[in-house]
Design an enzyme around this catalytic site. Sequence first.
Site, PDB file in Angstrom:
ATOM      1  N   TYR A  20      16.885  -8.592  -1.537  1.00 31.48           N
ATOM      2  CA  TYR A  20      16.436  -9.203  -0.637  1.00 31.48           C
ATOM      3  C   TYR A  20      16.372 -10.488  -0.360  1.00 31.48           C
ATOM      4  CZ  TYR A  20      12.335 -11.159   2.145  1.00 31.48           C
ATOM      5  OH  TYR A  20      11.933 -11.187   2.421  1.00 31.48           O
ATOM      6  N   GLU A  42       3.838  -8.872   4.393  1.00 33.77           N
ATOM      7  CA  GLU A  42       3.970 -10.391   3.433  1.00 33.77           C
ATOM      8  C   GLU A  42       2.641 -10.076   3.608  1.00 33.77           C
ATOM      9  OE1 GLU A  42       5.505 -12.597   2.681  1.00 33.77           O
ATOM     10  OE2 GLU A  42       6.915 -12.521   3.502  1.00 33.77           O
ATOM     11  N   TRP A  50       6.079 -10.588  -4.198  1.00 33.23           N
ATOM     12  CA  TRP A  50       7.196 -10.107  -3.543  1.00 33.23           C
ATOM     13  C   TRP A  50       7.350  -8.555  -4.067  1.00 33.23           C
ATOM     14  CZ3 TRP A  50       7.068  -9.696   1.323  1.00 33.23           C
ATOM     15  CH2 TRP A  50       7.914  -9.146   1.774  1.00 33.23           C
TER      16      TRP A  50
END
Length: 186
Positions: A20, A42, A50
């Site tokens: 990522y 998000e 995350w």
Amino acid sequence: MKTRCRWVHDLPEDDLMVAYHDQEFGQPVHNNQKLFELLTLELFQSGLSWRTVLNKRANFQAAFADFDVDQVATFDDQDRDRLLADAGIIRNRMKIDATINNAKVIKALAESGTSFADLVWELTDGETVTVGAGPAEKVPAQNQLSQDFSKKLKKAGFKFVGPVTMESFLEAVGVQNAHDLDCDFR
């Protein structure tokens, strides 16, 4: 060996977070569907890691019609119930409702002639703003840009778009270059 941001520099090369970081984080995004995807991820990340969200990303894509704004904007109570029962995603009613609401707002903006991408990039006149921290500095959780952007989205009707979440979003979509100062991907 590449130098990466401190949040991934100790992870193995084949780690999902490293992929990522190297392939997506901070790359300027102007595609409305991709922006909606990252906004959704998000807001679901809020209060969680995350990594948790990335591990469930494919499930989110399936659950939210590949983040097709027009489709998600039509989600009803039956869809909400389906999402709340889906163990493959984060089952939080407020976040699910916010995602459906946000799709409706993005669709309404488009119908009035404003794309979500235009809204995302207008505070910086379409340019990436350089932020970031050195190895010994604390990375701020929010800044004036994320605060202003949060207010703007809330005024437009978006939900679950506080300044800390918007800081992460603006960094993710490349409005802010927040790679560490010594990161090779800066």
